[in-house]
Write a protein that holds these residues in place. Structure first.
Motif, PDB file in Angstrom:
ATOM      1  N   ARG A  22       3.121   0.010  -5.756  1.00 62.12           N
ATOM      2  CA  ARG A  22       2.162  -0.018  -6.864  1.00 62.12           C
ATOM      3  C   ARG A  22       2.795   0.385  -8.194  1.00 62.12           C
ATOM      4  O   ARG A  22       2.145   0.287  -9.241  1.00 62.12           O
ATOM      5  CB  ARG A  22       1.002   0.927  -6.556  1.00 62.12           C
ATOM      6  CG  ARG A  22       0.129   0.457  -5.398  1.00 62.12           C
ATOM      7  CD  ARG A  22      -0.743  -0.711  -5.797  1.00 62.12           C
ATOM      8  NE  ARG A  22      -1.570  -1.163  -4.687  1.00 62.12           N
ATOM      9  CZ  ARG A  22      -2.619  -1.971  -4.825  1.00 62.12           C
ATOM     10  NH1 ARG A  22      -2.955  -2.398  -6.020  1.00 62.12           N
ATOM     11  NH2 ARG A  22      -3.311  -2.356  -3.775  1.00 62.12           N
ATOM     12  N   THR A  68      -8.113   5.230  -2.029  1.00 62.40           N
ATOM     13  CA  THR A  68      -7.824   4.904  -0.629  1.00 62.40           C
ATOM     14  C   THR A  68      -6.843   5.921  -0.053  1.00 62.40           C
ATOM     15  O   THR A  68      -6.179   6.648  -0.793  1.00 62.40           O
ATOM     16  CB  THR A  68      -7.221   3.499  -0.513  1.00 62.40           C
ATOM     17  OG1 THR A  68      -5.897   3.508  -1.103  1.00 62.40           O
ATOM     18  CG2 THR A  68      -8.092   2.475  -1.217  1.00 62.40           C
ATOM     19  N   TRP A 105      -7.624   1.819  -6.075  1.00 63.21           N
ATOM     20  CA  TRP A 105      -6.586   1.989  -5.049  1.00 63.21           C
ATOM     21  C   TRP A 105      -6.301   3.474  -4.805  1.00 63.21           C
ATOM     22  O   TRP A 105      -6.085   3.898  -3.667  1.00 63.21           O
ATOM     23  CB  TRP A 105      -5.307   1.263  -5.465  1.00 63.21           C
ATOM     24  CG  TRP A 105      -4.189   1.491  -4.495  1.00 63.21           C
ATOM     25  CD1 TRP A 105      -4.053   0.940  -3.247  1.00 63.21           C
ATOM     26  CD2 TRP A 105      -3.048   2.334  -4.684  1.00 63.21           C
ATOM     27  NE1 TRP A 105      -2.903   1.392  -2.646  1.00 63.21           N
ATOM     28  CE2 TRP A 105      -2.266   2.260  -3.510  1.00 63.21           C
ATOM     29  CE3 TRP A 105      -2.614   3.153  -5.722  1.00 63.21           C
ATOM     30  CZ2 TRP A 105      -1.075   2.949  -3.353  1.00 63.21           C
ATOM     31  CZ3 TRP A 105      -1.425   3.843  -5.568  1.00 63.21           C
ATOM     32  CH2 TRP A 105      -0.678   3.749  -4.395  1.00 63.21           C
ATOM     33  N   ASP A 118       0.808  -1.215   0.000  1.00 68.31           N
ATOM     34  CA  ASP A 118       0.000   0.000   0.000  1.00 68.31           C
ATOM     35  C   ASP A 118       0.842   1.267   0.000  1.00 68.31           C
ATOM     36  O   ASP A 118       0.544   2.227   0.700  1.00 68.31           O
ATOM     37  CB  ASP A 118      -0.952  -0.013   1.205  1.00 68.31           C
ATOM     38  CG  ASP A 118      -2.143  -0.928   0.954  1.00 68.31           C
ATOM     39  OD1 ASP A 118      -2.566  -1.019  -0.212  1.00 68.31           O
ATOM     40  OD2 ASP A 118      -2.618  -1.556   1.905  1.00 68.31           O
ATOM     41  N   THR A 119       1.897   1.259  -0.788  1.00 71.41           N
ATOM     42  CA  THR A 119       2.725   2.449  -0.958  1.00 71.41           C
ATOM     43  C   THR A 119       2.845   2.737  -2.450  1.00 71.41           C
ATOM     44  O   THR A 119       2.682   1.828  -3.277  1.00 71.41           O
ATOM     45  CB  THR A 119       4.133   2.236  -0.379  1.00 71.41           C
ATOM     46  OG1 THR A 119       4.805   1.223  -1.167  1.00 71.41           O
ATOM     47  CG2 THR A 119       4.076   1.805   1.084  1.00 71.41           C
ATOM     48  N   ALA A 160      -3.946   5.421   1.228  1.00 74.77           N
ATOM     49  CA  ALA A 160      -2.603   5.122   0.734  1.00 74.77           C
ATOM     50  C   ALA A 160      -2.446   5.570  -0.719  1.00 74.77           C
ATOM     51  O   ALA A 160      -1.419   6.138  -1.107  1.00 74.77           O
ATOM     52  CB  ALA A 160      -2.315   3.627   0.854  1.00 74.77           C
ATOM     53  N   GLY A 161      -3.470   5.328  -1.534  1.00 68.12           N
ATOM     54  CA  GLY A 161      -3.397   5.698  -2.940  1.00 68.12           C
ATOM     55  C   GLY A 161      -3.349   7.194  -3.168  1.00 68.12           C
ATOM     56  O   GLY A 161      -2.817   7.666  -4.170  1.00 68.12           O
TER      57      GLY A 161
END
Length: 298
Positions: free
Chosen positions: A123, A155, A152, A118-119, A157-158
């Motif tokens: 991705r 979110t 994503w 989730d970074t 994180a996104g």
């Protein structure tokens, strides 16, 4: 020295940054030898800089040496090799080796899913795979990846993603190629607001998509401006040795030919040829485009 090199890169002083980065690697090599994992980050930093200025042939052996050392020590499975796999995939895609680029991107994706899910860096392989699908003309697969990426992005994180305009322009290219011009127009208009921050490779692609969209909308006369901006961006960044600069010149040469500016097209093709011939194979689409333009002009 690594910190100084990074600072010089951010200041767009690429020649000075390269000299400092090479000095750092030489010092570490004298201290530790050629096979020590301590050289890894220095090799990756120098390779990343060389890719940024278009010196792909010099960057590739550095990345492969770094990844070989990582594998021998198990470092790649721990995740610190993720950036190197990302850089190698980018390099191979740029040179037209889409199969090799896909294989390395999938390796990077596997590592990213394990250690950095989730970074933004975790991705990044998804962005690479989307670019490979777009380069392959696999629009349905590229669209599926974009849809998943958009979910994503929504979110927390996104939301940290750097330069989301990269995704806008990838999606714009997909929409353009599948005839969804209104959707492409919305994405291009949104993405152009930050196109100048995209660097040479993404910046050129952004402006070329904008020009291609105008042509599809029967507004080809307006397409010269984004192509001029693509060329100017590389010149401003000092990346006129980068293959993307050559691709920008080719796109502008095509425009000039369509608008009866043969002399301008010849000048752009002549400027593009040494840049593209230096790093890209003869079978690369941009080299084939160059040869086709030379045949039309001569």
């Amino acid at each position: 020295l690594s910190g100084l090199s990074l600072c010089l890169t951010h200041l767009l002083k690429f020649d000075e940054s390269e000299a400092v980065s090479r000095e750092s690697l030489d010092i570490l090599t004298r201290i530790f030898g050629t096979d020590h994992p301590a050289l890894g980050q220095s090799r990756n930093n120098l390779a990343n800089l060389l890719i940024r200025v278009g010196k792909l042939r010099e960057a590739e052996p550095l990345l492969r040496a770094k990844l070989t050392a990582d594998h021998q020590t198990g470092v790649d499975e721990a995740g610190s090799g993720l950036n190197s796999w990302i850089n190698l995939s980018n390099l191979l895609r740029s040179r037209g080796d889409l199969a090799g680029a896909r294989e390395t991107a999938l390796t990077a994706q596997r590592i990213g899913r394990t250690v950095a899910l989730d970074t933004p860096v975790g991705r990044e392989p998804d962005v690479l795979l989307t670019r490979i699908d777009v380069a392959s003309g696999n629009w349905s697969a590229a669209r599926a990846r974009i849809d998943a990426f958009r979910q994503w992005q929504a979110t927390p994180a996104g939301a940290q993603l750097m330069l989301p305009a990269r995704i806008d322009f990838l999606e714009a290219r997909i929409r353009l190629e599948t005839g969804e011009l209104d959707a492409a127009q919305t994405l291009v208009a949104r993405g152009l607001e930050s196109a100048d921050a995209l660097g040479c490779t993404y910046g050129v692609q952004a402006y070329v998509v904008s020009a291609d969209l105008r042509r599809a909308q029967q507004r080809d006369a307006e397409g010269r401006d984004p192509l001029d901006r693509a060329v100017a961006q590389c010149e401003r960044l000092g990346t006129t040795g980068h293959f993307a600069y050559g691709e920008a010149l080719l796109a502008r040469a095509e425009w000039r030919l369509r608008h009866a500016d043969r002399a301008g097209a010849v000048a752009d093709v002549n400027a593009a040829e040494p840049v593209l011939a230096q790093e890209l194979s003869t079978s690369h689409p941009s080299r084939l485009q160059l040869d086709a333009l030379k045949s039309r002009l001569h």
